[in-house]
Design an enzyme around this catalytic site. Structure first.
Site, short mmCIF file in Angstrom:
data_model
loop_
_atom_site.label_atom_id
_atom_site.label_comp_id
_atom_site.label_asym_id
_atom_site.label_seq_id
_atom_site.Cartn_x
_atom_site.Cartn_y
_atom_site.Cartn_z
N ASN A 274 57.58 68.59 28.19
CA ASN A 274 56.52 69.10 29.07
C ASN A 274 55.81 70.31 28.49
O ASN A 274 55.04 70.97 29.17
CB ASN A 274 57.08 69.43 30.45
CG ASN A 274 57.43 68.19 31.23
OD1 ASN A 274 56.90 67.11 30.96
ND2 ASN A 274 58.31 68.31 32.18
N CYS B 125 59.84 73.84 37.87
CA CYS B 125 60.97 72.98 38.25
C CYS B 125 61.29 71.86 37.25
O CYS B 125 62.21 71.08 37.50
CB CYS B 125 60.78 72.34 39.63
SG CYS B 125 60.75 73.53 40.96
N ASP B 126 60.56 71.72 36.17
CA ASP B 126 60.86 70.65 35.21
C ASP B 126 60.51 71.10 33.80
O ASP B 126 59.89 70.36 33.03
CB ASP B 126 60.08 69.38 35.58
CG ASP B 126 60.60 68.14 34.86
OD1 ASP B 126 61.77 68.15 34.41
OD2 ASP B 126 59.85 67.16 34.76
N LEU B 127 60.92 72.31 33.45
CA LEU B 127 60.62 72.84 32.13
C LEU B 127 61.55 72.22 31.10
O LEU B 127 62.78 72.33 31.21
CB LEU B 127 60.77 74.36 32.14
CG LEU B 127 60.39 75.07 30.85
CD1 LEU B 127 58.93 74.84 30.51
CD2 LEU B 127 60.66 76.56 30.98
#
Length: 87
Positions: free
Chosen positions: A53, A47-49
């Protein structure tokens, strides 16, 4: 991680990734996502690629980080993973 994040390599200007390094990083990230989605008993969605990250080790192997907003999927339903409490 010793080589920082992919974000630093793509946008800071003083570091350079050749085409082979870029392809290897893409393959590492794709393999990590494949494992999260299919290689574990409960699928996980990151959900936060984003480049900040994706961390790079000594050998420039990419590792996913920051699972703070990741979701666990169970029987067609989404279950928000519980990160550390802010208190």
């Amino acid at each position: 991680m010793p080589n920082g994040s992919l974000d630093e390599w793509l946008y800071m200007g003083n570091k350079f990734l050749d085409i082979v390094q870029r392809l290897n990083i893409m393959i590492d990230v794709a393999c990590a996502l494949e494992y999260l989605h299919h290689g574990y008993s409960i699928p996980i969605v990151h959900c936060d690629l984003k480049p900040s990250n994706v961390l790079l080790d000594d050998d420039m192997v990419a590792r996913l980080s920051n699972f703070g907003v990741a979701k666990l999927l169970s029987d067609g339903e989404s279950i928000v993973s519980q990160g550390p409490s802010p208190h």
